[in-house]
Design a protein around this motif. Structure first.
Motif, PDB file in Angstrom:
ATOM      1  N   UNK B   4      43.246  49.205  49.734  1.00 39.85           N
ATOM      2  CA  UNK B   4      44.488  48.857  49.056  1.00 39.85           C
ATOM      3  C   UNK B   4      44.740  47.357  49.134  1.00 39.85           C
ATOM      4  N   UNK B   5      44.556  46.800  50.325  1.00 41.05           N
ATOM      5  CA  UNK B   5      44.880  45.381  50.436  1.00 41.05           C
ATOM      6  C   UNK B   5      43.882  44.536  49.640  1.00 41.05           C
ATOM      7  N   UNK B   6      42.636  45.007  49.580  1.00 42.68           N
ATOM      8  CA  UNK B   6      41.685  44.255  48.768  1.00 42.68           C
ATOM      9  C   UNK B   6      42.102  44.302  47.296  1.00 42.68           C
ATOM     10  N   UNK B   7      42.554  45.476  46.865  1.00 40.65           N
ATOM     11  CA  UNK B   7      43.024  45.603  45.486  1.00 40.65           C
ATOM     12  C   UNK B   7      44.225  44.704  45.236  1.00 40.65           C
ATOM     13  N   UNK B   8      45.082  44.602  46.238  1.00 43.49           N
ATOM     14  CA  UNK B   8      46.255  43.737  46.064  1.00 43.49           C
ATOM     15  C   UNK B   8      45.828  42.294  45.861  1.00 43.49           C
ATOM     16  N   UNK B   9      44.796  41.904  46.629  1.00 48.83           N
ATOM     17  CA  UNK B   9      44.295  40.531  46.450  1.00 48.83           C
ATOM     18  C   UNK B   9      43.730  40.364  45.047  1.00 48.83           C
ATOM     19  N   UNK B  10      42.999  41.414  44.609  1.00 51.18           N
ATOM     20  CA  UNK B  10      42.446  41.357  43.247  1.00 51.18           C
ATOM     21  C   UNK B  10      43.567  41.198  42.222  1.00 51.18           C
ATOM     22  N   UNK B  11      44.631  41.970  42.439  1.00 55.20           N
ATOM     23  CA  UNK B  11      45.756  41.897  41.501  1.00 55.20           C
ATOM     24  C   UNK B  11      46.310  40.488  41.452  1.00 55.20           C
ATOM     25  N   UNK B  12      46.469  39.913  42.634  1.00 56.55           N
ATOM     26  CA  UNK B  12      47.032  38.570  42.679  1.00 56.55           C
ATOM     27  C   UNK B  12      46.096  37.561  42.010  1.00 56.55           C
TER      28      UNK B  12
ATOM     29  N   UNK C  94      52.081  43.269  36.852  1.00 50.21           N
ATOM     30  CA  UNK C  94      53.540  43.224  37.002  1.00 50.21           C
ATOM     31  C   UNK C  94      54.154  44.616  37.088  1.00 50.21           C
ATOM     32  N   UNK C  95      53.513  45.618  36.445  1.00 52.02           N
ATOM     33  CA  UNK C  95      54.144  46.934  36.466  1.00 52.02           C
ATOM     34  C   UNK C  95      53.541  47.850  37.514  1.00 52.02           C
ATOM     35  N   UNK C  96      52.238  47.722  37.789  1.00 53.90           N
ATOM     36  CA  UNK C  96      51.615  48.691  38.685  1.00 53.90           C
ATOM     37  C   UNK C  96      51.184  48.108  40.025  1.00 53.90           C
ATOM     38  N   UNK C  97      51.133  46.829  40.154  1.00 51.82           N
ATOM     39  CA  UNK C  97      50.697  46.222  41.418  1.00 51.82           C
ATOM     40  C   UNK C  97      51.728  45.225  41.904  1.00 51.82           C
ATOM     41  N   UNK C  98      52.968  45.663  41.900  1.00 53.42           N
ATOM     42  CA  UNK C  98      54.035  44.756  42.321  1.00 53.42           C
ATOM     43  C   UNK C  98      53.793  44.300  43.750  1.00 53.42           C
ATOM     44  N   UNK C  99      53.967  43.040  43.972  1.00 59.58           N
ATOM     45  CA  UNK C  99      53.910  42.528  45.343  1.00 59.58           C
ATOM     46  C   UNK C  99      55.169  41.709  45.567  1.00 59.58           C
ATOM     47  N   UNK C 100      55.310  41.276  46.808  1.00 61.29           N
ATOM     48  CA  UNK C 100      56.518  40.525  47.121  1.00 61.29           C
ATOM     49  C   UNK C 100      56.556  39.277  46.239  1.00 61.29           C
ATOM     50  N   UNK C 101      57.620  39.119  45.513  1.00 62.80           N
ATOM     51  CA  UNK C 101      57.735  37.928  44.671  1.00 62.80           C
ATOM     52  C   UNK C 101      57.211  38.121  43.254  1.00 62.80           C
ATOM     53  N   UNK C 102      56.591  39.285  42.976  1.00 62.34           N
ATOM     54  CA  UNK C 102      56.035  39.446  41.626  1.00 62.34           C
ATOM     55  C   UNK C 102      57.140  39.491  40.573  1.00 62.34           C
ATOM     56  N   UNK C 103      58.291  40.057  40.968  1.00 62.30           N
ATOM     57  CA  UNK C 103      59.406  40.107  40.011  1.00 62.30           C
ATOM     58  C   UNK C 103      59.896  38.701  39.685  1.00 62.30           C
TER      59      UNK C 103
END
Lengths: 419, 371, 274
Positions: B4-12, C94-103
């Motif tokens: 999950x965290x790797x995917x989050x990095x990918x998303x970012x 933006x819709x499926x991988x929201x992270x802190x600050x994405x909004x």
């Protein structure tokens, strides 16, 4: 890499040739980018000029960068953005006079062309008064390619006969016949969108002030809010009463159409109208349509001129200088002007190539008192011209001569014309 | 968890290029423009290779709102507000109306839809030129009645000098207070249904500002020394009409999509309950499509505040009756060489435009809270 | 009863008819003017049919606009593709991988929509020149991609918001990662979204004038610049610009005619539910 090479080549060429030694014609290669706002009906005139250049310098690829639309404002935006970005075209079109000097010379962006003028013997072929207006005490800044006249009144002779009037010699004459025309449902004086109001204003002002005081206005010796200055606006207000009230939504061609159709009697417009009347409308100069100096300005020639200058730091310096030589030459000027509908700035042009209107204009240009146009950039810098548009709006809305004259004086002070 | 965290990095990382681009091209440029607006860059030698700029604080902004020679900017601002409001009302209203008509599935629906949508595909330069012909006082729309044997119209679409709803810019503060009063009182009444205490607060603010404006009257500070009248110029009507023509097709498409999305069952149920067609739309369909209305408002408002090409090609650069700050900014910058003044107009315009996005952000925020 | 219905139907179709006439009037004017001889074009006769058909306007205008048309196609297709693909990826995050600050980032993106184009002309020019992108189409394409991002991201975000989170969750439980969820699940579902954003972007980019004229060299000028050159100058024969306008509008018009139905479906899928 290619760019770098070109730059090195240009630099070496510069070192070898020295700045103002003209290169051998056959040696010129590379590109030449010229920037103008000429397209549409003026396009062919520019093309003719480019053809002359190409014949002399077949090795040069000419890039004709035209930016049109928006009364030349778009061209200014593009040019200014490019100059600020450090990417000047090799040569650009600009109205001769303060529009060039106030913006580009003051900012130290132009090369002094005095050596070129001397080398080509132009000091004696261009009228002295004109050279004064395109130069400052530090140099000469552009090569004029044409002369247009601003203070011309157009009419259709057969229609005037129908109305039973003659072309007025003064504004008093005009104000005498105008009410009668108005009663008949004919607009005495056709006017178009707002720059044409500025255009009409300068003709009225010249009539009201005379050439000397007109010049004094721009040298700062005569204040805009002096009694004479106020009188200009008062006369202008009277003349405006006899114009069409839908003016601001018409183009100048549509205003000219009103005269052609007999919906209006007269129109004050620059002499590019002659080209429109003869080419597009198919009327013969002199018989199909007629002209006079605008009322009260007989013997005065209010001119405007297009010119090309040489910006500092161009990529193809030699090609650009050769271009300026072509522009100023008799051959180039006589190829361009008959098509553009203007007269040559040179005093030795071959008049047989020009039409009847141009012949009469050239004769006037030789003998009349020459004054500069405001609406087309000769007498005032761009800051003043932009603000003057607001002042004109103020007057069109309020019709208050006193207040408008005061505002005009304020903007003159702000833009460094009045002291 | 690690996945999950790797995917989050990918998303970012996916987002990163866009963040960088927007950072430079939007915020870098806005920052640059704000900085320029605080200098005196302009006038003679403005176009020197390295122009001299001095920091002068907010002087440019003060001049815009109170300077004697900047009356034109103030008129342009007033024009822009009237223009935006009319465009929003007109395009949303007409678009909704056409959508309701088309929702009844007339014959030739495909053809009709295309007819209403096609103006959107045109460039402003094209539509501006055509509409200038259409609205010419001695031709176009005005002479249409003559073909049916009537007298021609004489309305000067683009050059009328009449001004309605005029007010004196001197009294800006007073008018502002009245506006605040009206808006807060309206909010107060809307909120009344949900929460009485909140409603009372809004109403109190409204009453207070209204009273200040009324009692204060002439004692309030004046924005200008001289009287300066601005208002809604009827000449703008022509431009509003052209813009509505161009954009109501878009709102129509939005609403049509929305109406199609409401299930047929809901429609039938409403009809069975005895609701009339108009009641169905006003009470059920349109309230359900509030998100559509909001997105239409955002899109149209940013278009109307950026509006430039259309006005430019319809009435030219120097027509104060139909002026617009975007046009003024262009002329101030590129014709008069007043780069700093132009930048300050740009920033005012940007802030004005950005306020239209606030309703959207509020609804977003509310939705997240309710989730 | 029957006659009542008829009156209703008649008035219904009459209203539609009036609207259609209002919407088609400018098109009629453009076509009629384009087909007239230059000398016959005057305001009082602007509604009249041409006395003789002057088809030459079209061939003449086409000859002048052909290079611009090619440039415009390259520009519009590349920039539209770029901004929609990036926008779709952004919307997905933006819709499926929201992270802190994405909004907050999303909100900051949105403000990019509100920049008037002429405001950033000078810094844009300087930046592109520094990147060595001035003069050609790539620079202009980049600019359009960047300023298209806010709106494409907004549309795709709203579009993806209606894909249930549970669907994504289950895909991830099956072992799909960030990109495979996008490629296998989200992308195939977002074709209507692509239709809407492409159409919007295509229209905007095709019709943009100011950047086109400032950021490209003469040989790379797109169609709007060519069109302005037709209508510029001090004396204009209006048949040419009108013919040019019609030709410039045709490609976009065709897309609207053929894709109009999908456009509405896409809008439906995209923005009904937030």
């Amino acid at each position: 890499m290619k760019k770098l090479f070109k730059m090195v080549a240009a630099l070496t060429a510069l070192c070898f040739l020295g700045i103002f030694q003209t290169a051998q014609a056959k040696d010129l290669t590379g590109e030449l980018e010229i920037f103008s706002w000429w397209a549409g009906d003026e396009g062919p005139a520019l093309e003719a000029l480019i053809d002359v250049y190409k014949k002399e310098h077949p090795g040069v690829e000419v890039i004709n960068a035209t930016v049109t639309g928006g009364s030349g404002v778009n061209a200014k935006a593009v040019l200014k953005t490019r100059m600020l970005g450090g990417n000047p075209p090799d040569s650009f079109q600009v109205h001769a006079g303060q529009e060039l000097i106030g913006t580009w010379v003051m900012a130290d962006r132009m090369e002094d062309l005095t050596p070129l003028f001397e080398e080509q013997g132009w000091m004696s072929v261009f009228p002295e008064g004109l050279i004064k207006l395109i130069g400052t005490d530090k140099g000469i800044w552009s090569v004029p390619v044409n002369i247009h006249r601003s203070n011309v009144m157009w009419y259709i002779p057969s229609k005037l006969k129908e109305f039973g009037i003659e072309a007025p010699k003064t504004w008093d004459d005009f104000l005498k016949v105008a009410p009668m025309l108005k009663e008949k449902g004919i607009v005495p004086l056709a006017l178009a969108q707002n720059w044409t109001a500025n255009h009409l204003w300068e003709s009225v002002a010249l009539a009201s002030l005379g050439a000397k005081k007109w010049d004094a206005l721009w040298s700062g010796e005569l204040a805009f809010d002096s009694p004479e200055g106020v009188a200009v606006w008062e006369l202008f207000g009277k003349v405006l009463e006899y114009t069409n009230d839908d003016a601001s939504s018409l183009s100048w061609q549509q205003a000219t159409d009103m005269v052609v159709d007999g919906r209006a009697a007269f129109n004050v417009m620059g002499d590019w109208a002659a080209g429109y009347l003869s080419t597009t409308k198919g009327l013969a100069p002199g018989t199909g349509f007629g002209w006079e100096a605008s009322p009260g300005t007989g013997g005065e020639f209010m001119f405007l001129a297009d010119s090309f200058g040489l910006p500092k730091g161009v990529k193809n310096l030699d090609n650009a200088k050769a271009w300026l030589v072509t522009l100023g030459s008799k051959e180039g000027s006589d190829a361009f002007n008959p098509l553009k509908g203007s007269i040559s700035a040179r005093t030795d042009s071959d008049l047989s190539k020009y039409n009847d209107y141009a012949k009469s204009a050239a004769a006037d240009f030789a003998k009349d008192t020459i004054v500069g146009s405001l609406a087309h950039g000769v007498t005032a810098n761009e800051g003043f011209m932009n603000d003057f548009a607001s002042v004109m709006e103020m007057f069109l809305k309020s019709k208050n001569a006193q207040m408008t004259a005061k505002a005009a004086q304020q903007i003159a002070v702000k833009n460094g014309i009045a002291k | 968890m690690r996945e999950v965290s790797r995917d989050r990095i990918k998303a970012f990382l996916t987002l990163l290029p866009s963040i960088v681009l927007i950072g430079i091209f939007v915020y870098g440029f806005i920052g640059n423009t704000i900085w320029i607006s605080l200098t005196d860059w302009g006038g003679v030698a403005a176009l020197a290779e390295h122009p001299v700029k001095h920091f002068i604080g907010i002087q440019n902004y003060v001049d815009l709102f109170t300077g004697f020679l900047e009356g034109r900017f103030r008129q342009d601002m007033v024009n822009a507000v009237f223009y935006s409001v009319s465009l929003l009302a007109g395009a949303v209203g007409l678009g909704m109306f056409i959508a309701i008509l088309l929702d009844r599935k007339p014959k030739g629906e495909d053809f009709l839809r295309t007819v209403f949508l096609y103006p959107m595909s045109l460039s402003f330069i094209v539509s501006g030129t055509i509409w200038r012909w259409m609205l010419a006082p001695q031709g176009g729309v005005n002479i249409l009645p003559t073909y049916a044997g009537f007298k021609p119209l004489t309305f000067k679409w683009l050059s009328a000098k009449t001004t309605v709803l005029a007010f004196n810019w001197q009294n800006l503060l007073q008018i502002g207070l009245y506006l605040v009063a009206v808006i807060t009182i309206i909010i107060g009444f809307i909120v009344y249904r949900n929460s009485r205490s909140k409603s009372v607060k809004w109403l109190a603010i409204g009453a207070l500002s209204g009273l200040t404006a009324w009692i204060g009257g002439d004692m309030l500070p004046k924005a200008l020394i001289l009287e300066e009248i601005h208002g809604f110029n009827l000449a703008t009507l022509g431009i509003i009409m052209a813009t509505i023509w161009q954009y109501s097709g878009y709102t129509m498409a939005l609403y049509l999509a929305g109406f199609n999305g409401i299930s047929q069952d809901l429609h039938d149920a409403a009809m069975l309950d005895g609701a009339s067609t108009s009641a169905y739309y006003t009470h059920i369909a349109i309230p359900m499509l509030k998100p559509i209305t909001i997105s239409a408002v955002i899109i149209l408002s940013h278009i109307s505040l950026k509006m430039f090409d259309l006005i430019f090609s319809m009435t030219g650069p120097d027509n104060a009756e139909t002026g617009h700050p975007a046009l003024n900014m262009y002329l101030t910058t590129f014709r008069a060489n007043e780069f700093a003044r132009g930048a300050s107009i740009a920033i005012v315009l940007f802030l004005l435009a950005a306020t239209f996005i606030i309703p959207y952000l509020i609804t977003q925020y509310k939705q997240r809270r309710t989730r | 009863m029957k006659s009542k219905v008829n009156i209703k139907t008649v008035s219904y179709y009459a209203t539609l008819g009036i609207l259609v006439i209002f919407f088609l009037m400018p098109a009629y004017m453009a076509v009629v003017t384009a087909l007239k001889q230059p000398g016959d074009i005057t305001l009082p006769t602007s509604w009249d049919l041409p006395a003789t058909l002057n088809w030459a306007s079209f061939s003449e205008a086409f000859a002048m606009l052909r290079p611009n048309l090619v440039n415009s196609f390259i520009l519009t297709i590349c920039a539209t593709a770029g901004s929609t693909i990036l926008g779709s990826l952004n919307g997905y995050v933006f819709s499926k991988w929201k992270f802190k600050g994405s909004e907050i980032i999303f909100t900051l993106f949105l403000f990019g929509m509100f920049i008037p184009y002429q405001v950033i002309l000078i810094p844009l020019f300087q930046t592109l020149r520094a990147m060595n992108l001035y003069g050609g189409l790539p620079g202009l394409i980049l600019a359009h991609i960047v300023y298209g991002l806010p709106i494409t991201s907004l549309i795709f975000r709203n579009f993806y918001a209606q894909i249930p989170d549970s669907l994504i969750e289950s895909a991830r439980l099956d072992g799909a990662g960030f990109f495979s969820v996008y490629l296998k699940l989200v992308f195939p579902l977002s074709i209507p979204g692509f239709v809407v954003t492409s159409l919007w972007q295509f229209t905007q980019i095709w019709n943009e004038f100011l950047w086109a004229i400032t950021l490209t060299r003469h040989s790379e000028n797109p169609i709007t610049v060519g069109l302005a050159n037709l209508a510029g100058g001090q004396a204009v024969s209006w048949n040419l610009p009108m013919a040019g306008s019609i030709m410039a509008a045709l490609p976009v018009l065709c897309i609207y005619i053929f894709l109009g139905r999908y456009f509405i479906r896409g809008l439906l899928a995209g923005s009904v539910k937030e």
